[in-house]
Enzyme design. Structure first.
Site, PDB file in Angstrom:
ATOM      1  N   GLY A 102       0.824  -1.208   0.000  1.00 18.08           N
ATOM      2  CA  GLY A 102       0.000   0.000   0.000  1.00 18.08           C
ATOM      3  C   GLY A 102       0.851   1.247   0.000  1.00 18.08           C
ATOM      4  N   SER A 103       0.318   2.304   0.609  1.00 20.26           N
ATOM      5  CA  SER A 103       0.960   3.611   0.492  1.00 20.26           C
ATOM      6  C   SER A 103       2.138   3.752   1.446  1.00 20.26           C
ATOM      7  CB  SER A 103      -0.057   4.709   0.800  1.00 20.26           C
ATOM      8  OG  SER A 103      -0.347   4.727   2.185  1.00 20.26           O
TER       9      SER A 103
ATOM     10  N   GLY B 283       0.744   4.988   4.991  1.00 15.83           N
ATOM     11  CA  GLY B 283       0.116   3.924   5.763  1.00 15.83           C
ATOM     12  C   GLY B 283       1.111   2.852   6.160  1.00 15.83           C
ATOM     13  N   GLY B 284       1.973   2.481   5.231  1.00 18.02           N
ATOM     14  CA  GLY B 284       2.943   1.430   5.499  1.00 18.02           C
ATOM     15  C   GLY B 284       3.955   1.841   6.541  1.00 18.02           C
TER      16      GLY B 284
ATOM     17  N   GLU C 265       5.527  -3.182   1.324  1.00 25.42           N
ATOM     18  CA  GLU C 265       5.858  -2.785  -0.048  1.00 25.42           C
ATOM     19  C   GLU C 265       5.117  -1.482  -0.260  1.00 25.42           C
ATOM     20  OE1 GLU C 265       4.668  -2.077  -3.401  1.00 25.42           O
ATOM     21  OE2 GLU C 265       4.331  -4.162  -4.034  1.00 25.42           O
TER      22      GLU C 265
ATOM     23  N   CYS D  47       2.045  -0.676  -8.674  1.00 21.85           N
ATOM     24  CA  CYS D  47       3.211  -0.240  -7.901  1.00 21.85           C
ATOM     25  C   CYS D  47       4.447  -0.192  -8.793  1.00 21.85           C
ATOM     26  CB  CYS D  47       3.442  -1.125  -6.689  1.00 21.85           C
ATOM     27  SG  CYS D  47       3.317  -2.862  -7.066  1.00 21.85           S
TER      28      CYS D  47
ATOM     29  N   GLU E  70       6.386   9.135  -5.818  1.00 21.33           N
ATOM     30  CA  GLU E  70       5.343   8.418  -6.548  1.00 21.33           C
ATOM     31  C   GLU E  70       4.035   9.215  -6.600  1.00 21.33           C
ATOM     32  OE1 GLU E  70       3.956   4.843  -4.611  1.00 21.33           O
ATOM     33  OE2 GLU E  70       3.235   3.953  -6.486  1.00 21.33           O
TER      34      GLU E  70
END
Lengths: 501, 501
Positions: free
Chosen positions: B211-212, B215-216, B235, B272, B359
């Protein structure tokens, strides 16, 4: 650029920046060495240490107060370890070279040519331990495996043996030069401030540490707090419990007791694998266990600071109403102690795990008495992460199998009928375990797999042969074992002469 | 104990505790399965998904707005992945079984019998991604590799496809029962609060996340803050830069441009591995690159929330004085967008990396124009960690080799002359990279090695054959490849029938 630091004063910010700059250059060189060059590096370092062995041992005796015999053995282990990693690098499996040829029928879409291998992480910082001035210090396992992986090392010197560290560091650097590589594959740094700064430095790609839970956790937290967190391989400590079944106690208590006394007092109890807990049936004859301990002579701890830590922790244990001393050791002189042996019950230990089941670094162990097998298994199930856990029992007794199963969930190494204080450098060694034994449960800090801590995988997709690293080129010029389209391709015996040709 | 949760409301504390209790029981069963049983589990799950394929794809189309063709392909990939791990488990190399026989001549002290293998970590939590409702969700790569390793999964459902998640989860559980194992090898949890609580739960041994970055990183920080930190395999995202050499631009710009447009708009740019940066010489004809893009039809993003994130991030890029739009996409309806293409210079990108080299999840890419080769190599050297990095160039041009070397230091996968948006499930795939691409640089989340995230090594010392796991017993009853006294012992073709006999 100024010359590398050869004093024991704390490394300044300016010096650290210079260290980092030199490590960056060394990293570029080291990353592009062949496996043969890396093997030669490790062997050259070993040869330098061998040549200077007598002087190194003298220095180590002076600074650590460990015995000459022990330190000579440790130096043999250290040079053996360097050569073991040289052989391992040359054999090439550690690269985990994997080749998937393009496959148009691969589901769900045609597979391109993909090739994967391990590459060095980049500069790493290694924190030396106090208790193995050779094997877990400047030229120890962390350094050997980092250099084998192709990572230059910033070595945070342990203040317990600064002069030995400088002498060893100089030899490692000379060995590198003997092998035609930059001396800066290893640089020493001094002081806690510099150590912390190195863990936080953007160039540093990983850290390895052997030491206390408190110190290691603080550094782990630093490594994890970075804008870009890095792996932190901390080996923090362990109780290393030893479980004796009723049958084993009945059959061989005197023999177990003798081994136990030797193991927990070895090196004045300053081993991360010291058995700190002996779990015995409630009716075991404790006189057999403590036999001769009260008359043991004083031995010297590694430093006054470690002695103080030992005294404080021992006092904590003794302050528990559930602990009685079977043998109460004495202190003589600033670093000299005799061993202690304490007794409690498994029931008490389960109630007060935070105190009674925590490591005490030094020559003390706790005997915990169990009422029945249920209590014994309960303790095995509730253990925190351990480097080792040991069982004295027999294959025929189902209890032994139950203990082995339970302990394998909490320990990195499960032992039957032997003592944990030897840690062989070999392919199958595991020196690690769930937290708090380590901060990196999937790794080991001793043995062949220790190299994995300093490697990262990189895949190459549709890259022409001429641009691939040698390990991945189609004709396998290094002759290393590879996995090709899911099938093993065995390595060929290629000599160093072939590689250098 | 109450029945497992089958609603999409947030999982309560009480429900989570029940989940954890069931996962603990499932963990005990799963840890003691044979490799044949684990292979059968993965195949039974794949069979259940195959049988329900049409309904699953319909649900996925409805919830994700991805195309049926794409989702059918993704489901094929997902069942293939399950069977790939079944084969891998049966082959047995993943156990890394290593046998060192006792050796009295080993330096510096006799070596005991030591045997090491990989064992499951225990219950793990997996956070599903939004953008691959099959391949990175309930029955995706993380789940497949965790189950293959022997770890039960608490699966945090992605709110973008809750009904598909429940349907898939039910099939996984049925598959487990088909294979004679507890349904609770997989349980669903819902809601961010429950997800965070799972990461902090003492029983949970690792977490995997797709995910982002925001958040990660928050979850990584939680996992690292635990009293006992656990591995967190996040990731998080990647720019996936594509470098075009002057020679390649001169020779094949139209072809590169067409591939680029297809790749960055694929799946509405929600990969991704989307190429978010195309690095071109300053004199490249941008009309060729943007050809046809302005007329592209609108496609639908995964959710309104993801569309909002895209719009905000796109606005940030556009707010830069150094960015000009070559094609400015439009928004129609709450989730429908057309692609954008922005232009800047490498010099600007290097000055404002925080914005221009971060990103943007969605159908936009940035073209960065370089003045000369020095600037091109400077950008390659300064990149943050990437999942992929691509070069269009030729083997003959030294610049291509320099770029490959430089990019291999920053990316998990280096590609020549192709696009990063396909991620084959195979032995050599690497889907990972230095932070911020992932939080665990030494691992991969796709391909055979993904299983390593859920395994830990355990060594057995002097343990009698009858008490050893089958993988380590002297006669190698599983017929798996092992390393014995440092030499490979090849695996034997043992059929599932043999194993079940």
């Amino acid at each position: 650029m100024s010359a590398p630091v050869l004093h024991t004063d704390d490394t300044s910010d300016v010096e650290l920046e210079a260290n980092i700059e030199r490590a960056t250059l060394a990293s570029r060189v080291l990353a592009h060495t062949s496996v043969a060059e890396r093997a030669a590096l490790l062997r050259a370092i070993a040869a330098r240490l061998d040549d200077a062995g007598a002087e190194l041992v003298d220095l180590a005796v002076e600074e650590s107060a460990l015995t000459p015999a022990r330190l000579r053995g440790e130096l043999v282990r250290t040079t053996f370890q360097l050569r073991f990693f040289a052989d391992l690098v040359l054999e090439g499996s550690f690269l985990r070279a994997t080749v998937d040829h393009a496959d148009p029928a691969w589901p769900p879409a045609p597979r391109p040519d993909l090739r994967r291998m391990m590459q060095p992480l980049g500069p790493v910082v290694v924190f030396a331990g106090s208790n193995f001035p050779f094997a877990f210090s400047v030229a120890g396992g962390d350094t050997a495996s980092a250099l084998a992986a192709g990572c230059p090392v910033l070595l945070k010197v342990h203040p317990g043996h600064p002069r030995l560290s400088i002498a060893t560091g100089a030899l490692v650097r000379l060995g590198a030069q003997d092998a035609g590589l930059p001396a800066d594959v290893l640089q020493l740094i001094h002081g806690e401030v510099a150590g912390r700064a190195a863990v936080l430095h953007p160039v540093v790609r990983a850290a390895a540490f052997t030491g206390s839970l408190t110190g290691g956790r603080a550094l782990f937290d630093l490594a994890s707090s970075r804008p870009d967190p890095i792996p932190f391989y901390g080996e923090l400590g362990s109780l290393n419990p030893v479980f004796v079944t009723p049958a084993a106690a009945a059959a061989q208590l005197p023999e177990i007791a003798a081994g136990f006394r030797d193991s927990f007092t070895l090196g004045t109890g300053q081993f991360c694998t010291k058995p700190g807990l002996l779990v015995l049936p409630h009716d075991a004859d404790l006189d057999v266990v403590k036999a001769g301990l009260a008359g043991a002579g004083a031995t010297t701890m590694l430093s006054g600071r470690i002695r103080d830590g030992y005294a404080n922790r021992l006092a904590e244990l003794l302050a528990s109403p559930d602990v009685t001393p079977a043998v109460l050791g004495s202190e003589s002189g600033p670093r000299d102690v005799t061993p202690s042996l304490l007794v409690t019950t498994v029931a008490s230990a389960l109630r007060d795990q935070h105190n009674l089941l925590a490591e005490c670094f030094g020559p003390v162990s706790v005997i915990a008495l169990y009422r029945d097998e249920i209590e014994l298994l309960e303790l095995a199930a509730q253990l925190e992460g351990q480097l080792t856990a040991t069982v004295f029992g027999s294959e025929q007794d189902p209890l032994t199998g139950q203990l082995v199963s339970a302990l394998a969930e909490h320990a990195g190494r499960v032992i039957i009928g032997a003592w944990p204080t030897g840690v062989a450098v070999s392919w199958a060694m595991q020196h690690g375990g769930p937290y708090p034994a380590t901060t990196a449960v999937t790794f080991t800090s001793v043995g062949a797999a220790g190299i994995e801590r300093f490697l990262r995988p990189v895949a190459y997709q549709s890259v022409p042969d001429g641009l691939l690293p040698a390990a991945l080129q189609e004709r396998n010029p290094l002759g290393i074992p590879r996995l090709v389209d899911g099938r093993p391709e065995p390595g060929q015996a290629i000599t160093e002469e072939d590689l250098n040709a």
